[in-house]
Design a protein around this motif. Sequence first.
Motif: not given
Length: 389
Positions: A167-184
């Motif tokens: 619901a937050i306008p896409e142009e107003r959102r800043r989304e950053v992520e880091k995906v690790f190369p393994f799981g638990w």
Amino acid sequence: MRTQVCIIGGGPAGLLLGQLLHREGIDTILLERRTEAHVLSRIRAGVLERGFIGLMHEAGVADRLEREGERHGGVVIGAGAEMIRLDLAGLTGHGVTVYGQTEVTRDLYGARHGAGLPTLFEVDEVAIGGLEGAAAEISFLHEGERKTITCDYVAGCDGFHGPSRQAIPEERRREVEKVFPFGWLGILSETPPVHEELIYATSDAGFALCSMRSQSLSRYYVQVPMSERVEEWSDDRFWEALRARIPAEAAERLVTGPSIEKSIAPLRSFVCEPMQWGRLFLCGDAAHIVPPTGAKGLNTAASDVHYLWQALTARYAEGDEGVLGTYSERALARVWKTQRFSWWMTQLLHHFPEQTPYDRRVQEAELAFLKESEAAQRALAENYVGLPY
């Protein structure tokens, strides 16, 4: 329907916020996409920081937690054959409490139902509007009908896949992520814990975690590539991998048994900025995710709840809207500290596919420094028991 605060999401964050607001005399309606039984069937971590415990007391729902929760004054870092115990209580004056997230949720639902607070389950097609106007409007399907709630504010506690963040306008959102190369790869077993405190272990064979739900229910994890499939892991294979990754002293005490739940969880970090837009405020996984290494997911959601509860109380009790305007800034300042700690713990204890011999030796040096330095131990302990709000 009309209420002061509409809470979207019936997990522990939304329930805790609703209970805290109720005790301040602030009206809420809570919307949940699934059934209550489904929410209570989800198995999640249960290492609770001191701040979370304080909020449960503020909400008036800490009685069973205090009776049944396991108090831990320390935590163990397994480094090869060594067991490095960090005296959390001695280093910080605080410990942590092991109490399953399912039990937290059960206690909060009991309080909400007991107070007769409106909760709608199996809500679908939620649309959020009016966030920059005089009142917010939530439209949704419930029991085959299109319904609407008008409210002053919306608390988006609906997780990563919920509609609130969108619901937050896409142009107003800043989304950053880091995906690790393994799981638990984790299992739940009706066996006594291998140790009275949690063991986070790293060795040449990889990472493992020894945790518990109670004195007769244990939770164990081993690091695996994301290409692995649960079906490829028999119980015997899991126990063999776990023994190879924890110190021999713990491996000798390990009691094995049939798994009653087995799954692979990916590890990732994610942050959305800002955490508010007009009359909408995000809490928990709707705004941020951490890898489970530092036990910060549920606890960071609780810190969001703390800041939003304070801000809404100031708005309704004192007519002060200024605190609401600083919610995102205050919440994110702590979110990024928990992101840093979770990233650091993950880097310290896991094997990475691209890791060189040099990288591994640096990890070993970091662990040696942790063993030898009280200052390093205190830094870890302060973060683990929970930074102040």
